[in-house]
Design a protein around this motif. Structure first.
Motif, PDB file in Angstrom:
ATOM      1  N   ALA A 262       0.871  -1.180   0.000  1.00 46.97           N
ATOM      2  CA  ALA A 262       0.000   0.000   0.000  1.00 46.97           C
ATOM      3  C   ALA A 262       0.908   1.231   0.000  1.00 46.97           C
ATOM      4  CB  ALA A 262      -0.879  -0.008   1.240  1.00 46.97           C
TER       5      ALA A 262
ATOM      6  N   CYS B 202      -8.060   6.525   3.310  1.00 45.92           N
ATOM      7  CA  CYS B 202      -9.060   7.004   2.355  1.00 45.92           C
ATOM      8  C   CYS B 202     -10.380   6.273   2.540  1.00 45.92           C
ATOM      9  CB  CYS B 202      -8.541   6.826   0.930  1.00 45.92           C
ATOM     10  SG  CYS B 202      -7.393   8.150   0.496  1.00 45.92           S
TER      11      CYS B 202
ATOM     12  N   ALA C  68      -5.211  -2.504  -0.241  1.00 45.40           N
ATOM     13  CA  ALA C  68      -6.247  -1.979   0.667  1.00 45.40           C
ATOM     14  C   ALA C  68      -7.609  -1.874  -0.020  1.00 45.40           C
ATOM     15  CB  ALA C  68      -5.827  -0.601   1.185  1.00 45.40           C
TER      16      ALA C  68
ATOM     17  N   ASN D  21      -2.698   3.366   3.901  1.00 42.35           N
ATOM     18  CA  ASN D  21      -1.823   4.276   4.650  1.00 42.35           C
ATOM     19  C   ASN D  21      -2.035   5.734   4.248  1.00 42.35           C
ATOM     20  OD1 ASN D  21      -0.609   4.466   2.210  1.00 42.35           O
ATOM     21  ND2 ASN D  21       1.329   3.537   2.796  1.00 42.35           N
TER      22      ASN D  21
ATOM     23  N   CYS E 142      -1.931   7.169   1.243  1.00 45.81           N
ATOM     24  CA  CYS E 142      -0.998   7.735   0.253  1.00 45.81           C
ATOM     25  C   CYS E 142      -1.714   8.658  -0.728  1.00 45.81           C
ATOM     26  CB  CYS E 142      -0.266   6.624  -0.494  1.00 45.81           C
ATOM     27  SG  CYS E 142      -1.258   5.791  -1.757  1.00 45.81           S
ATOM     28  N   GLY E 143      -2.999   8.425  -0.959  1.00 42.18           N
ATOM     29  CA  GLY E 143      -3.800   9.342  -1.777  1.00 42.18           C
ATOM     30  C   GLY E 143      -3.800   9.051  -3.264  1.00 42.18           C
TER      31      GLY E 143
END
Ligand code: SF4
Ligand code: SF4
Length: 368
Positions: A132, A315, A334, A350, A352-353
């Motif tokens: 991820a 997210c 994820a 995590n 990260c976007g």
């Protein structure tokens, strides 16, 4: 070292029997112990080179039969035979695959162990995936979207070959991403070259990619090389390399400047781009592959597992999700489908976007 090897505690004999002695090391020692228990003696080799000649000869003299149990090639067996020890080895044991206690028991004692370790239900397949937050995910997402031929290399990014990213077309050996693509372009011509890129990690580039890039410039090639600069050597466990500014022992040192290095080889077009900025990265890849000159794209974003990389939150998918499953194409561990709806597992995300940049409906947002 030779003297040390003869007396080292890691090369140890366990005498249990005068009939059978087994020479082995590593996992085969554990398997042999499980299969044969104390019915045989063991010489456990912890340091194979320099070989503990005298200690092994002494061990062999104490036994009527001596087996060498080692996976793959007969390295220990060859050493023993060179010392004049009459061992039983690959005539009983396969050269292929991993050994098991059952295989060892059958080969040494001729006895069968029932295979009662099988589960009745088959386990779900768990193919390897990038972590991820992996920076390479954005690069491969774009390369797949553009339908490019991708000449790959050796590193954690070789996982770009597996679904759903399925981007890498070749992976031969370290450095071959650059040199093989150079050959492909020479053989197939400029139009093919405009649909072709090489991908190579920062440390692999330092190890064996520079020569290929030099050849591209020297031989008037026009390839685009993407250096996947994640600021570390990911695959082998986060070793520093000449591009990180630290020695292998973590001391500060001079840092190779990849831009200056590529330019010094004669590459005039060197661009740094963030693979998580999907739109811009796509634009850069299109522009550089369209050139009829060599170019380098440095896809720069650090490995998500580096201590200094601190993504926050996670997210979530909102009500306006159209279930188009575009975000599934990232192959992020994820993101999954439950009851035919795409969901994000907070415990794996995590924050990260990257998926936020991929969703065409703006349905993914970050939460702290
Ligand atoms: S890309 Fe966006 S709209 Fe499509 S499934 Fe994922 S969250 Fe939903
Ligand atoms: S779900 Fe989205 S934000 Fe979370 S790790 Fe995956 S790509 Fe990054």
């Amino acid at each position: 070292l030779k003297e040390y090897s003869e007396n080292a505690e890691i090369n140890k004999a366990e005498i249990n029997s005068e009939d059978i002695g087994v020479i082995c090391g590593g996992t085969t020692y554990l398997y042999a112990h499980e299969a044969l228990g104390e019915s045989v003696s063991y010489f456990k080799i912890g340091m194979i080179y320099p070989f503990p000649d005298k200690a092994v000869i002494e061990f062999a003299k104490k036994h009527k039969k001596v087996f060498v149990i080692e996976e793959l090639d007969p390295v220990i067996e060859t050493q023993c035979r060179a010392l004049g020890i009459d061992v039983i080895g690959k005539e009983r044991f396969t050269l292929l695959g991993e050994y098991t206690p059952a295989l060892i028991k059958k080969a040494v004692l001729g006895a069968e162990i029932p295979d009662d370790n099988c589960l009745e239900e088959s386990l779900p397949a768990r193919p390897p995936v990038m972590c991820a937050g992996c920076p390479h995910r954005g690069t491969f997402y774009v390369l797949k979207k553009l339908g490019l031929t991708v000449s790959g290399d050796i590193g954690c990014y070789t996982l770009g070959a597996v679904p759903p990213l399925s981007s890498l077309d070749t992976t031969i050996c370290m450095g071959a991403s650059v040199s093989a693509a150079h050959g492909m372009a020479k053989a197939r011509g400029m139009e093919f070259n405009k649909k072709l890129v090489s991908v190579i990690g920062d440390s692999t580039f330092m190890h064996s990619g520079i020569t290929g890039l030099t050849d591209i410039v020297y031989n008037k090639g026009a390839n685009t090389v993407i250096i996947l600069d994640n600021s570390i050597t990911g695959m082998t466990g986060h070793q520093e390399n000449p591009t990180t500014g630290y020695t292998i022992r973590g001391e500060e040192t001079k840092q190779v400047n990849l831009i200056a290095l590529c330019k010094s080889l004669g590459v005039e077009h060197v661009v740094v781009a963030d693979p998580f900025d999907i739109k811009e990265f796509e634009r850069v890849v299109k522009e550089e592959t369209n050139r009829e000159e060599p170019s380098v794209i440095i896809a720069q974003r650090p490995c998500a597992l580096l201590k200094r990389v601190k993504y926050s939150g996670h997210c979530v998918i909102g009500e306006n999700c159209k279930n188009c499953k575009m975000c599934m194409k990232l192959g992020c561990p994820a993101i999954s489908v439950k009851d035919d709806k795409v969901v994000i597992d907070k415990t794996q995300c995590n924050g990260c976007g990257l998926c936020v940049n991929v969703c065409p409906f703006g349905a993914i947002s970050k939460e702290d």
